[in-house]
Design a protein around this motif. Structure first.
Motif, PDB file in Angstrom:
ATOM      1  N   THR A  49      12.404   8.907   4.344  1.00  0.00           N
ATOM      2  CA  THR A  49      13.315   8.018   3.620  1.00  0.00           C
ATOM      3  C   THR A  49      14.763   8.267   4.025  1.00  0.00           C
ATOM      4  N   ASP A 143       8.507   4.648  -1.193  1.00  0.00           N
ATOM      5  CA  ASP A 143       8.536   4.618  -2.650  1.00  0.00           C
ATOM      6  C   ASP A 143       7.170   4.207  -3.194  1.00  0.00           C
ATOM      7  N   LYS A 146       4.877   7.130  -2.945  1.00  0.00           N
ATOM      8  CA  LYS A 146       5.147   8.089  -4.020  1.00  0.00           C
ATOM      9  C   LYS A 146       4.511   7.630  -5.334  1.00  0.00           C
ATOM     10  N   ARG A 157       7.844  -0.736 -11.686  1.00  0.00           N
ATOM     11  CA  ARG A 157       8.545  -0.243 -10.498  1.00  0.00           C
ATOM     12  C   ARG A 157       7.706  -0.448  -9.249  1.00  0.00           C
ATOM     13  N   SER A 161       8.806  -2.633  -6.093  1.00  0.00           N
ATOM     14  CA  SER A 161       8.911  -1.945  -4.809  1.00  0.00           C
ATOM     15  C   SER A 161       7.955  -2.517  -3.772  1.00  0.00           C
TER      16      SER A 161
END
Length: 255
Positions: A49, A143, A146, A157, A161
Motif C-alpha cells: 500500500t 484494503d 485486509k 466499508r 472499497s
C-alpha cells in the motif's frame, strides 16, 4: 536492450542507492512479520500500500508537470527496490501465483530501467507514468484483502472499497493499458516493447475477470442477506484468521 544492459552494468549512482535503500527498508519492515508468521500478510499488505501511494503520487505529479524528469527517475528507482523485495517475498513464503507476479514485477522493472536510462524521452516516461497509475487500484485491493482477512466482507466499508477497486481497476488497468497497447502497436519505434506491454495488459485482463466474479459474488451475498452489517472493531490479531498456513496468510484478495 542495450540500455538495460548498460544500466545493469553501470547504473546511475543515485538510482543505485535508491534501489538498494528501498529494497532494504522493505526487507527490514517485512522481517518484523517473522515474529508472528500468522500475521505476516499484514506487513506485506502495508508495504504494498505504501508503495502504491508513493509511486502513483509521483507519477500523477509528473503527468501534471509538477516535478522534473529526474524526480520521476528517483521515484522509479524506489519502486524498483520495492519490486525486488516483493519478488523475494513471493518466493520465500511460497505465495500463491508467485510465478505470475514475478513475471509482472520483471516487466515493470524492465520498463523502469528503460525510462531511467532514457529519462529525457518524453514518450517513454509519459507512457510508463500512466501505466504506474494503475497502482491506485492496489490501494483498494489491499484494503479489501485486509477486510476479507478480518471477516468483514459484509461491512459497508468492504462494499465501498470493493466498488472503488473495481472502478479504479477498470479505468487504470483495463482502459489505460488498452490505450497504451494501442499506442505501442501503432507506433513503429515502440514495436520493440510489444511483448512487454501486451503481456502485462493480458495479465490485467485475466485478473479483471477474477475480480469481476468476486465482486458479483459479494453483491449476491448482500442481496441474499438483505443487510449490511456495521464494521466491527478487531481487538485481537488472531481474529483475522485461524488458518496456520503461511500461504493463506499473505495471498492477495484477487487470487
Amino acid at each position: 536492450m542495450n540500455n538495460i544492459i548498460q544500466f545493469l552494468i553501470n547504473p546511475d549512482m543515485t538510482a543505485k542507492y535508491l534501489i538498494a535503500g528501498s529494497a532494504l527498508v522493505c526487507y527490514y519492515y517485512s522481517q518484523k512479520g517473522k515474529k508472528n508468521v500468522k500475521n505476516m500478510w499484514k506487513y506485506v499488505n502495508n508495504i504494498s500500500t505504501s508503495h502504491a501511494i508513493i509511486i502513483s503520487t509521483i507519477c500523477s505529479l509528473y503527468l501534471n508537470n509538477n516535478i522534473s524528469p529526474n524526480f520521476l527517475s528517483n521515484g522509479l528507482a524506489i519502486s524498483m527496490g520495492y519490486m525486488i523485495n516483493d519478488t523475494n517475498t513471493l518466493w520465500k513464503y511460497k505465495m500463491s501465483f508467485r510465478r505470475v507476479y514475478t513475471v509482472h514485477h520483471i516487466i515493470v522493472i524492465l520498463g523502469e530501467i528503460i525510462v531511467i536510462s532514457n529519462i529525457n524521452n518524453k514518450l517513454y516516461s509519459t507512457l510508463l507514468a500512466w501505466g504506474l497509475l494503475s497502482e491506485i487500484s492496489t490501494i483498494f485491493l489491499n484494503d479489501c484483502h485486509k477486510l476479507v482477512k478480518g471477516k468483514r466482507e459484509k461491512s459497508l466499508r468492504f462494499l465501498i472499497s470493493s466498488t472503488l477497486l473495481l472502478a479504479t481497476y477498470t479505468y487504470f488497468r483495463i482502459g489505460t493499458f488498452t490505450w497504451i497497447s494501442n499506442i505501442v502497436y501503432n507506433t513503429s519505434k515502440l514495436h520493440k516493447f510489444i511483448p512487454l506491454v501486451f503481456t502485462i495488459t493480458g495479465m490485467n485482463y485475466l485478473w479483471y475477470g477474477v475480480l469481476c466474479k468476486k465482486y458479483v459474488r459479494s453483491w449476491i451475498n448482500y442481496v441474499e442477506d438483505g443487510q449490511i452489517v456495521s464494521d466491527p472493531v478487531i481487538e485481537n490479531d488472531n481474529d483475522y484468521d485461524n488458518d496456520n498456513e503461511i500461504e493463506n496468510k499473505i495471498e492477495n484478495y484477487n487470487n
